[in-house]
Each structure stands twice: as C-alpha cells, then as structure tokens.
Write a protein that holds these residues in place. Structure first.
Motif: not given
Length: 168
Positions: A7-8, A38-39, A45-48, A53-54
C-alpha cells in the motif's frame, strides 16, 4: 511483501505521478503555495490511511475529492478563526485571552462546528435554540413547527454527536 508495504509503494507511485498536478490544482484554488503543499500532503496522508490505492480507477478524481474536502475544512476553519478574532477585538484589552487560551477556544469552536455539521438542519437549529437562546422544548417545537417529541429526538441526536466528539 506485506500489505502495508504494498500500500505504501502504491501511494508512493501515485504521489510521484500526481503530486505536481494536485499541488498546482490546490495552488490555483488557494493562491498560496505553502497552503497548497500542506493540503496536498494531507491528501496523500488520508489516502494512505484509507488503504484503497490499489483499487483506484480514477486517481485524480479521488485525490481532488479528498483535497476538496480538506479545502472546505480549511476555509471553514479560517471563517471561524476570523469571527473569533473579530469578537475578541470588540472586548476590553484587559480581558484578552492568552495565546494558549485562544488556541484552546478555537479548537473547541472547531469541534462544535464539526458536530453541528453532522446534524440535519432542524436538529442543528433545535440544538442552537436550546443551548444558545435557552428556549424550552415546547418553544422550539413551536418555532420549528414540529412536535416536542421530535425536538427531543433532535436533541438526542445533537447530544450523541457531542459525546462522540468529546471521545475523540
């Protein structure tokens, strides 16, 4: 390879492919490179954290949806902060809170705003009429043209949101 590492790696690949585009998109909306950075960072970060993601078919649409939500929160926070600072400016200088008190108050205002945003418009209005205007449930029911029982349900919803926010 573990799922977390995979995932990372997926986020890293997505970041490499789309960060520049996202940063420019945010910069056009904000007019500030630092705020856009920043956004954009918070978006990834939210996606992580989401770990989806995959399965993304349209990464830019997904990224812009997350970033847009963060922009709304950013603007809401700025609006609240401005209103708070304007209210402070009207007070006697001797009553001015310390920077720490200001930060704590602003954080509390953000929590209340987040709680209110989760309520329906009638539940939000019932809560505000009760807590700010001090109206009775009967008066709120008359004002909203609903039953007292409905006002009690609205207040229960609001209190539940207050409890959930305070437990975070």
């Amino acid at each position: 390879m573990s799922t977390l590492a995979s995932s990372t790696d997926d986020v890293g690949s997505l970041y490499s492919s789309h960060h520049g585009w996202l940063h420019n998109w945010l910069w056009r909306k904000l007019g500030c490179r630092d705020g856009a950075a920043d956004i954009a960072h918070d978006t990834f970060v939210r996606l992580l954290d989401a770990g989806t993601v995959e399965t993304l078919r349209e990464p830019r649409a997904y990224l812009s949806t997350i970033a847009n939500g963060l922009l709304v929160n950013h603007w809401r926070r700025l609006t609240l902060e401005r209103a708070y600072l304007e209210a402070l400016a009207l007070q006697d200088a001797a009553l001015e809170p310390s920077p720490e008190e200001r930060a704590l108050t602003l954080e509390a205002l953000m929590q209340v705003d987040a709680m209110l945003a989760k309520l329906s418009s009638k539940a939000r209005e019932a809560f505000l009429l009760s807590q700010i205007d001090g109206l009775t449930y009967a008066a709120i029911a008359e004002h909203l043209q609903v039953s007292e029982r409905m006002v009690k349900k609205y207040m229960a919803q609001a209190m539940l949101q207050c409890l959930l926010i305070s437990n975070q």
